[in-house]
Design an enzyme around this catalytic site. Structure first.
Site, mmCIF file in Angstrom:
data_model
loop_
_atom_site.group_PDB
_atom_site.id
_atom_site.type_symbol
_atom_site.label_atom_id
_atom_site.label_comp_id
_atom_site.label_asym_id
_atom_site.label_seq_id
_atom_site.Cartn_x
_atom_site.Cartn_y
_atom_site.Cartn_z
ATOM 1 N N ASP A 87 0.844 -1.201 0.000
ATOM 2 C CA ASP A 87 0.000 0.000 0.000
ATOM 3 C C ASP A 87 0.879 1.249 0.000
ATOM 4 O O ASP A 87 0.706 2.155 -0.828
ATOM 5 C CB ASP A 87 -0.899 -0.037 1.235
HETATM 6 C C1 LIG Z 1 -8.793 14.754 4.347
HETATM 7 C C2 LIG Z 1 -8.533 14.267 2.927
HETATM 8 C C3 LIG Z 1 -7.082 13.922 2.756
HETATM 9 C C4 LIG Z 1 -6.909 13.369 1.399
HETATM 10 C C5 LIG Z 1 -5.486 12.882 1.203
HETATM 11 C C6 LIG Z 1 -4.641 14.066 1.002
HETATM 12 C C7 LIG Z 1 -3.371 13.994 0.796
HETATM 13 C C8 LIG Z 1 -2.642 12.759 0.732
HETATM 14 C C9 LIG Z 1 -1.283 13.217 1.008
HETATM 15 C C10 LIG Z 1 -0.276 12.441 1.078
HETATM 16 C C11 LIG Z 1 -0.301 10.987 0.820
HETATM 17 C C12 LIG Z 1 0.933 10.530 1.401
HETATM 18 C C13 LIG Z 1 1.641 9.568 0.908
HETATM 19 C C14 LIG Z 1 1.356 8.847 -0.339
HETATM 20 C C15 LIG Z 1 2.102 7.583 -0.349
HETATM 21 C C16 LIG Z 1 1.522 6.465 -0.080
HETATM 22 C C17 LIG Z 1 0.075 6.451 0.018
HETATM 23 C C18 LIG Z 1 -0.413 5.416 0.923
HETATM 24 C C19 LIG Z 1 -1.640 4.935 0.247
HETATM 25 C C20 LIG Z 1 -2.795 4.911 1.155
HETATM 26 O O1 LIG Z 1 -2.790 4.157 2.071
HETATM 27 S S1 LIG Z 1 -4.099 5.956 0.868
HETATM 28 C C21 LIG Z 1 -5.192 5.419 2.162
HETATM 29 C C22 LIG Z 1 -6.096 4.280 1.725
HETATM 30 N N1 LIG Z 1 -7.016 4.756 0.754
HETATM 31 C C23 LIG Z 1 -8.136 5.417 1.085
HETATM 32 O O2 LIG Z 1 -8.390 5.661 2.228
HETATM 33 C C24 LIG Z 1 -9.019 5.814 -0.072
HETATM 34 C C25 LIG Z 1 -10.470 5.956 0.382
HETATM 35 N N2 LIG Z 1 -11.306 6.181 -0.776
HETATM 36 C C26 LIG Z 1 -11.507 7.407 -1.294
HETATM 37 O O3 LIG Z 1 -11.050 8.411 -0.768
HETATM 38 C C27 LIG Z 1 -12.350 7.467 -2.548
HETATM 39 O O4 LIG Z 1 -13.132 6.341 -2.688
HETATM 40 C C28 LIG Z 1 -11.480 7.690 -3.819
HETATM 41 C C29 LIG Z 1 -10.688 9.015 -3.720
HETATM 42 C C30 LIG Z 1 -10.523 6.501 -4.026
HETATM 43 C C31 LIG Z 1 -12.408 7.768 -5.042
HETATM 44 O O5 LIG Z 1 -13.497 8.618 -4.736
HETATM 45 P P1 LIG Z 1 -13.919 9.843 -5.661
HETATM 46 O O6 LIG Z 1 -15.313 10.216 -5.257
HETATM 47 O O7 LIG Z 1 -12.885 10.894 -5.636
HETATM 48 O O8 LIG Z 1 -13.894 9.284 -7.120
HETATM 49 P P2 LIG Z 1 -14.905 8.326 -7.858
HETATM 50 O O9 LIG Z 1 -15.615 7.408 -6.943
HETATM 51 O O10 LIG Z 1 -15.749 9.198 -8.765
HETATM 52 O O11 LIG Z 1 -13.910 7.438 -8.765
HETATM 53 C C32 LIG Z 1 -13.102 8.046 -9.788
HETATM 54 C C33 LIG Z 1 -12.795 6.928 -10.769
HETATM 55 O O12 LIG Z 1 -12.041 5.908 -10.049
HETATM 56 C C34 LIG Z 1 -12.752 4.670 -10.042
HETATM 57 N N3 LIG Z 1 -12.591 4.037 -8.719
HETATM 58 C C35 LIG Z 1 -12.594 4.660 -7.542
HETATM 59 N N4 LIG Z 1 -12.408 3.780 -6.559
HETATM 60 C C36 LIG Z 1 -12.271 2.580 -7.157
HETATM 61 C C37 LIG Z 1 -12.063 1.286 -6.673
HETATM 62 N N5 LIG Z 1 -11.929 1.057 -5.364
HETATM 63 N N6 LIG Z 1 -11.969 0.278 -7.544
HETATM 64 C C38 LIG Z 1 -12.114 0.514 -8.868
HETATM 65 N N7 LIG Z 1 -12.295 1.732 -9.386
HETATM 66 C C39 LIG Z 1 -12.401 2.748 -8.548
HETATM 67 C C40 LIG Z 1 -14.210 5.047 -10.340
HETATM 68 O O13 LIG Z 1 -14.890 3.976 -10.921
HETATM 69 C C41 LIG Z 1 -14.052 6.207 -11.271
HETATM 70 O O14 LIG Z 1 -13.718 5.727 -12.562
HETATM 71 P P3 LIG Z 1 -14.350 6.355 -13.888
HETATM 72 O O15 LIG Z 1 -13.899 7.802 -13.903
HETATM 73 O O16 LIG Z 1 -13.779 5.550 -15.001
HETATM 74 O O17 LIG Z 1 -15.817 6.238 -13.731
#
Ligand SMILES: CCCCC/C=C\C/C=C\C/C=C\C/C=C\CCCC(=O)SCCNC(=O)CCNC(=O)[C@H](O)C(C)(C)COP(=O)(O)OP(=O)(O)OC[C@H]1O[C@@H](n2cnc3c(N)ncnc32)[C@H](O)[C@@H]1OP(=O)(O)O
Length: 161
Positions: A87
């Site tokens: 991840d």
């Molecule tokens: C307070 C907010 C903070 C936000 C973060 C800010 C900054 C981050 C900063 C630094 C990061 C630091 C380090 C990076 C290094 C490593 C990272 C570690 C990785 C992680 O540890 S990170 C934690 C675990 N992670 C989550 O905690 C995610 C929870 N989740 C969400 O936040 C939403 O769920 C999101 C944003 C994923 C989508 O939400 P959304 O509303 O923006 O977008 P939407 O649903 O419209 O999807 C748009 C297109 O992606 C497709 N799509 C979406 N999800 C899919 C899935 N699961 N499977 C298949 N397709 C999927 C749709 O099908 C559509 O596709 P199409 O355009 O083709 O229709």
């Protein structure tokens, strides 16, 4: 296990995380901040020790030591510890390639038991970018014959970043 054995289990071993020729150390906090503590936060601890690199083609690699606190099956890494490494490292690979993302979906295939207290290598590759969807593949291995896990990580770009 006696208390004294437990102390020797957690003694602080030195671990060689050096990279290969042509790899440059990659400073993850300077890109993404200091929040990646779960996997990378204790460089001298007994859970994970991690060092990131990029090669000449800018692919992200890591040397990772799975310490005694990652144990799941006796003597081997917990599957969740491997998933946590995937991840972080595969998400970081997307950031390093210029995509500000969170991980939307992560598939991990566990191919072989990973012995703890061992340094392994992770390699990663951006395989596709479609709209907001960035697909990163990676594997954890110690040599050509021994692949411990493969990961397929669907990252979704964060609007406005
Ligand atoms: C307070 C907010 C903070 C936000 C973060 C800010 C900054 C981050 C900063 C630094 C990061 C630091 C380090 C990076 C290094 C490593 C990272 C570690 C990785 C992680 O540890 S990170 C934690 C675990 N992670 C989550 O905690 C995610 C929870 N989740 C969400 O936040 C939403 O769920 C999101 C944003 C994923 C989508 O939400 P959304 O509303 O923006 O977008 P939407 O649903 O419209 O999807 C748009 C297109 O992606 C497709 N799509 C979406 N999800 C899919 C899935 N699961 N499977 C298949 N397709 C999927 C749709 O099908 C559509 O596709 P199409 O355009 O083709 O229709």
């Amino acid at each position: 296990m006696s208390a004294s054995n437990r102390v020797s289990d957690t003694a602080n071993p030195s671990v060689d995380l050096s990279g290969e020729e042509g790899w440059n150390e990659f400073d993850a906090p300077s890109l993404v901040g200091d929040s990646l503590r779960f996997v990378s936060g204790e460089p001298d601890g007994n859970r994970f020790r991690t060092r990131y690199y990029r090669d000449a083609e800018q692919h992200l690699h890591a040397r990772i030591w799975f310490g005694p606190e990652t144990e799941g099956p006796p003597g081997h890494a917990h599957g969740g510890s491997i998933a946590a490494v995937m991840d972080e490292a595969l998400g970081l690979a997307a950031w390093a390639a210029g995509y500000p993302i969170v991980v939307g979906n992560l598939n991990v295939s566990f191919r072989a038991m990973l012995p703890i207290k061992k340094v392994v290598t992770l390699e990663s590759q951006v395989v596709s970018v479609e709209g907001r969807k960035v697909m990163i593949h990676g594997k954890l291995f110690c040599d050509e014959e021994t692949v411990y896990a493969e990961g397929q990580c669907l990252c979704i770009t964060i609007p406005g970043r």
